[in-house]
Motif scaffolding. Sequence first.
Motif, PDB file in Angstrom:
ATOM      1  N   LEU A 240       0.829  -1.203   0.000  1.00 29.60           N
ATOM      2  CA  LEU A 240       0.000   0.000   0.000  1.00 29.60           C
ATOM      3  C   LEU A 240       0.866   1.257   0.000  1.00 29.60           C
ATOM      4  CD1 LEU A 240      -2.784  -0.984   2.565  1.00 29.60           C
ATOM      5  CD2 LEU A 240      -2.976  -0.897   0.077  1.00 29.60           C
ATOM      6  N   GLY A 241       1.990   1.225   0.723  1.00 31.85           N
ATOM      7  CA  GLY A 241       2.885   2.373   0.744  1.00 31.85           C
ATOM      8  C   GLY A 241       3.483   2.650  -0.617  1.00 31.85           C
ATOM      9  N   THR A 242       3.784   1.596  -1.362  1.00 28.57           N
ATOM     10  CA  THR A 242       4.307   1.772  -2.721  1.00 28.57           C
ATOM     11  C   THR A 242       3.276   2.454  -3.610  1.00 28.57           C
ATOM     12  OG1 THR A 242       5.749  -0.166  -2.509  1.00 28.57           O
ATOM     13  CG2 THR A 242       5.206   0.558  -4.749  1.00 28.57           C
ATOM     14  N   VAL A 266       7.625   7.042   6.650  1.00 22.28           N
ATOM     15  CA  VAL A 266       7.092   5.756   7.115  1.00 22.28           C
ATOM     16  C   VAL A 266       5.976   5.980   8.130  1.00 22.28           C
ATOM     17  CG1 VAL A 266       7.641   3.722   8.511  1.00 22.28           C
ATOM     18  CG2 VAL A 266       9.122   4.359   6.601  1.00 22.28           C
ATOM     19  N   GLU A 267       6.165   6.913   9.057  1.00 22.94           N
ATOM     20  CA  GLU A 267       5.127   7.204  10.042  1.00 22.94           C
ATOM     21  C   GLU A 267       3.842   7.679   9.368  1.00 22.94           C
ATOM     22  OE1 GLU A 267       5.416   6.495  13.378  1.00 22.94           O
ATOM     23  OE2 GLU A 267       7.277   5.606  12.623  1.00 22.94           O
ATOM     24  N   GLU A 268       3.988   8.516   8.351  1.00 18.88           N
ATOM     25  CA  GLU A 268       2.810   9.033   7.658  1.00 18.88           C
ATOM     26  C   GLU A 268       2.135   7.931   6.839  1.00 18.88           C
ATOM     27  OE1 GLU A 268       0.068  12.022   5.983  1.00 18.88           O
ATOM     28  OE2 GLU A 268       0.914  11.360   7.903  1.00 18.88           O
ATOM     29  N   ILE A 269       2.918   7.060   6.236  1.00 26.24           N
ATOM     30  CA  ILE A 269       2.346   5.938   5.490  1.00 26.24           C
ATOM     31  C   ILE A 269       1.605   5.006   6.439  1.00 26.24           C
ATOM     32  CG2 ILE A 269       2.949   3.837   4.206  1.00 26.24           C
ATOM     33  CD1 ILE A 269       5.195   5.511   2.872  1.00 26.24           C
ATOM     34  N   LEU A 270       2.174   4.757   7.612  1.00 28.09           N
ATOM     35  CA  LEU A 270       1.508   3.921   8.611  1.00 28.09           C
ATOM     36  C   LEU A 270       0.186   4.554   9.041  1.00 28.09           C
ATOM     37  CD1 LEU A 270       4.622   2.942  10.738  1.00 28.09           C
ATOM     38  CD2 LEU A 270       3.106   1.319   9.595  1.00 28.09           C
ATOM     39  N   ARG A 271       0.196   5.866   9.258  1.00 25.46           N
ATOM     40  CA  ARG A 271      -1.043   6.556   9.641  1.00 25.46           C
ATOM     41  C   ARG A 271      -2.074   6.457   8.536  1.00 25.46           C
ATOM     42  NH1 ARG A 271      -4.081  10.486   8.307  1.00 25.46           N
ATOM     43  NH2 ARG A 271      -2.681  11.083   6.599  1.00 25.46           N
ATOM     44  N   GLU A 349      12.315  -2.276   8.553  1.00 27.81           N
ATOM     45  CA  GLU A 349      12.005  -2.925   7.283  1.00 27.81           C
ATOM     46  C   GLU A 349      11.406  -1.929   6.286  1.00 27.81           C
ATOM     47  OE1 GLU A 349      10.364  -7.134   7.563  1.00 27.81           O
ATOM     48  OE2 GLU A 349      10.029  -6.409   9.605  1.00 27.81           O
ATOM     49  N   LEU A 350      10.445  -1.146   6.749  1.00 29.16           N
ATOM     50  CA  LEU A 350       9.774  -0.197   5.861  1.00 29.16           C
ATOM     51  C   LEU A 350      10.731   0.894   5.391  1.00 29.16           C
ATOM     52  CD1 LEU A 350       6.406   0.103   7.818  1.00 29.16           C
ATOM     53  CD2 LEU A 350       6.744  -1.037   5.618  1.00 29.16           C
ATOM     54  N   GLU A 351      11.564   1.386   6.286  1.00 26.62           N
ATOM     55  CA  GLU A 351      12.523   2.420   5.900  1.00 26.62           C
ATOM     56  C   GLU A 351      13.493   1.900   4.848  1.00 26.62           C
ATOM     57  OE1 GLU A 351      14.361   3.777   9.489  1.00 26.62           O
ATOM     58  OE2 GLU A 351      12.455   4.448  10.372  1.00 26.62           O
ATOM     59  N   VAL A 352      13.991   0.693   5.061  1.00 25.80           N
ATOM     60  CA  VAL A 352      14.956   0.122   4.117  1.00 25.80           C
ATOM     61  C   VAL A 352      14.285  -0.157   2.778  1.00 25.80           C
ATOM     62  CG1 VAL A 352      16.436  -1.858   3.618  1.00 25.80           C
ATOM     63  CG2 VAL A 352      16.435  -0.843   5.908  1.00 25.80           C
ATOM     64  N   VAL A 353      13.093  -0.725   2.788  1.00 23.82           N
ATOM     65  CA  VAL A 353      12.403  -1.040   1.532  1.00 23.82           C
ATOM     66  C   VAL A 353      12.127   0.220   0.724  1.00 23.82           C
ATOM     67  CG1 VAL A 353      10.215  -1.809   0.523  1.00 23.82           C
ATOM     68  CG2 VAL A 353      11.368  -3.222   2.229  1.00 23.82           C
ATOM     69  N   PHE A 354      11.513   1.227   1.334  1.00 23.69           N
ATOM     70  CA  PHE A 354      11.122   2.413   0.577  1.00 23.69           C
ATOM     71  C   PHE A 354      12.327   3.230   0.114  1.00 23.69           C
ATOM     72  CE2 PHE A 354       6.973   2.116   3.078  1.00 23.69           C
ATOM     73  CZ  PHE A 354       6.331   1.459   2.032  1.00 23.69           C
ATOM     74  N   SER A 355      13.386   3.287   0.922  1.00 20.65           N
ATOM     75  CA  SER A 355      14.559   4.053   0.513  1.00 20.65           C
ATOM     76  C   SER A 355      15.352   3.333  -0.576  1.00 20.65           C
ATOM     77  CB  SER A 355      15.472   4.332   1.719  1.00 20.65           C
ATOM     78  OG  SER A 355      15.944   3.120   2.286  1.00 20.65           O
TER      79      SER A 355
END
Length: 391
Positions: A240-242, A266-271, A349-355
């Motif tokens: 979903l973040g992608t 990442v925090e905003e995507i989680l929200r 995990e999310l930080e590494v994936v998105f960056s």
Amino acid sequence: MRPPEEYAELRAGAPLARITLPSGRTAWLITRYEHVRRFLGNRDVSTNRLHPNFPFYLPLSRKLVEDVNASLMSLDPPEHTVLTRMVIPEFTHKRTQRLRPRVQEIVDEHITAMLDGDRPTDLVRALGRPVTSQVICEVIGVPYHDREIFDSTSEVMARRDSTSDERYQADATLRDYLGDLVAARVKEAEQPGAVPGDHLIGRMIAKNRDARVLRQEDIAALCLALLSAGHETTANVISLGTVLLLENPEQLAAILADPARTPAAVEEILRHTSITDPSGLRVALADIEVGDMTVKKGDAVVVSTAAANWDDSVFAQPEKLDFDRDGPQQLAFGHGIHRCIAQNLARVELEVVFSTLFARVPGLRLAAGVEELSFKEGALLYGVHTLPVTW
């Protein structure tokens, strides 16, 4: 990719709304950020599934309820406190940061395999699920080649249309597997000169030699909870973040230009995604005030962190993806003593994936329109079934 519109109407109305769950049970629903946060932080609430008024979202067999109730998320203090103290060191900010290089290796390996494969590809199967599965397997001490066992059982448990028998069989399959695995690890550790493995199971075994507070089935139940929640949830946020980043190119450009902004992203995507809904099932152990109303002792309560994360009195224009958003912390991981214990690992995990994903695949784009995507409308964890992408 937004919570039901009815949540906004409920937030504007009374602090508590009476609802009937698919299980047939009735409960109070809390939707405002302030009330959700305060209620989840109240020590006079219980997650004990054996309470006669517990608000099961779906109908479950008595045997499954008893099995689930042995997990960390279902325990109340003091049992919850004892187990948490043993597990928290595994997921501190410091320890999970030490895992970042290994997470980076795993992400790079799967992106390389994706780039070497066919186009378009399904990002769920190429990146989201394999990354999160491999990471949680290595953290817990589960052989990654056995991932099909928990991938398939987790899918059954997450579907709203799974029958009670299907849920019981899925739970039993994974519980038996983990029970056998923990027993084998204990046997290995008891050999002369043996050192428990460098993973959660191994360290729980080592700690338990001194503390003697956990049975083998307790360790297996803990692993089950972490395995079930530790890969499917994060995999859904990756997908979903992608989509969100591709649909908001100016925000994507911001983190590509300044990777230091990725944690805030990442925090905003989680929200914004808030994939777990309903997220808090509780029973009041005392009368509790919620706004100008009162939850009576013994009442069942459902809190919606998805509704709270879109509370426009707290998050201006909640539908907007805004990496510069100020204000209180999002509640995607919950709040209080039952806040997700592996949240720091999920963030890494999310930080590494998105960056990494968008830096290595700058031309990444959806291979289908958002309106063509198949969203998990009938699942307990929101996401997409498949995410076709190309570059």
